[in-house]
Design an enzyme around this catalytic site. Sequence first.
Site, PDB file in Angstrom:
ATOM      1  N   HIS A   1      48.161  39.922  43.735  1.00 32.76           N
ATOM      2  CA  HIS A   1      49.422  39.642  43.057  1.00 32.76           C
ATOM      3  C   HIS A   1      49.241  40.665  41.847  1.00 32.76           C
ATOM      4  O   HIS A   1      48.279  41.155  41.471  1.00 32.76           O
ATOM      5  CB  HIS A   1      49.172  38.356  42.174  1.00 32.76           C
TER       6      HIS A   1
ATOM      7  N   GLU B   1      49.720  40.296  38.671  1.00 34.48           N
ATOM      8  CA  GLU B   1      49.055  39.898  37.574  1.00 34.48           C
ATOM      9  C   GLU B   1      47.574  40.030  37.917  1.00 34.48           C
ATOM     10  O   GLU B   1      46.599  40.803  36.991  1.00 34.48           O
ATOM     11  CB  GLU B   1      49.072  38.542  37.121  1.00 34.48           C
TER      12      GLU B   1
ATOM     13  N   CYS C   1      51.250  32.010  39.572  1.00 36.79           N
ATOM     14  CA  CYS C   1      50.840  31.008  40.387  1.00 36.79           C
ATOM     15  C   CYS C   1      49.796  30.369  39.746  1.00 36.79           C
ATOM     16  O   CYS C   1      49.279  30.793  38.818  1.00 36.79           O
ATOM     17  CB  CYS C   1      50.777  31.362  41.764  1.00 36.79           C
TER      18      CYS C   1
ATOM     19  N   CYS D   1      46.913  32.551  39.735  1.00 36.64           N
ATOM     20  CA  CYS D   1      46.871  33.809  38.603  1.00 36.64           C
ATOM     21  C   CYS D   1      46.621  33.193  37.083  1.00 36.64           C
ATOM     22  O   CYS D   1      46.134  33.663  36.286  1.00 36.64           O
ATOM     23  CB  CYS D   1      48.299  34.471  38.673  1.00 36.64           C
TER      24      CYS D   1
END
Length: 151
Positions: free
Chosen positions: A52, A54, A82, A85
């Site tokens: 992801h 992040e 999410c 993260c």
Amino acid sequence: MFTTYMNEALAEATKALERGEIPVGAVVVGSSGNIIARAGNETRSRLDPSAHAEVLAIRQACEILETERLVGCDLYVTLEPCAMCAALIANARIRRVYFGASDPKSGGIQQGARIFEHKQTHHAPEIYSGIGEEKAAKLLTNFFANKRKQK
């Protein structure tokens, strides 16, 4: 200033879109106000569900600063992080999180798991939502609309 950093995250999201990834972008800003790291989603190109935006930006910032803690750093991300993260954000000790679009389906901060509200969470950053929300949401909405048309 906040919109400038979010514009940089949006640029990363646009690059992710151009690569065929879900258009999410992130930047890590140091206490001096400089962007330390930037990334867009790469889950498909890396065949890695943890890639992801992040995660990639935080990993890069830790490498650059040679530390596992990003105390005093802020994260700008185009979509509500999410749960995975959010846990990483807590572990990295990010000072503040600014995000664009809310994620009612998979969000982990203000939706769903609400990671920072758990008493087991060792660190909860300040949260600011809705920064660049319209642009971030439009990128995502268009991406998924195009995916549905392709089916």
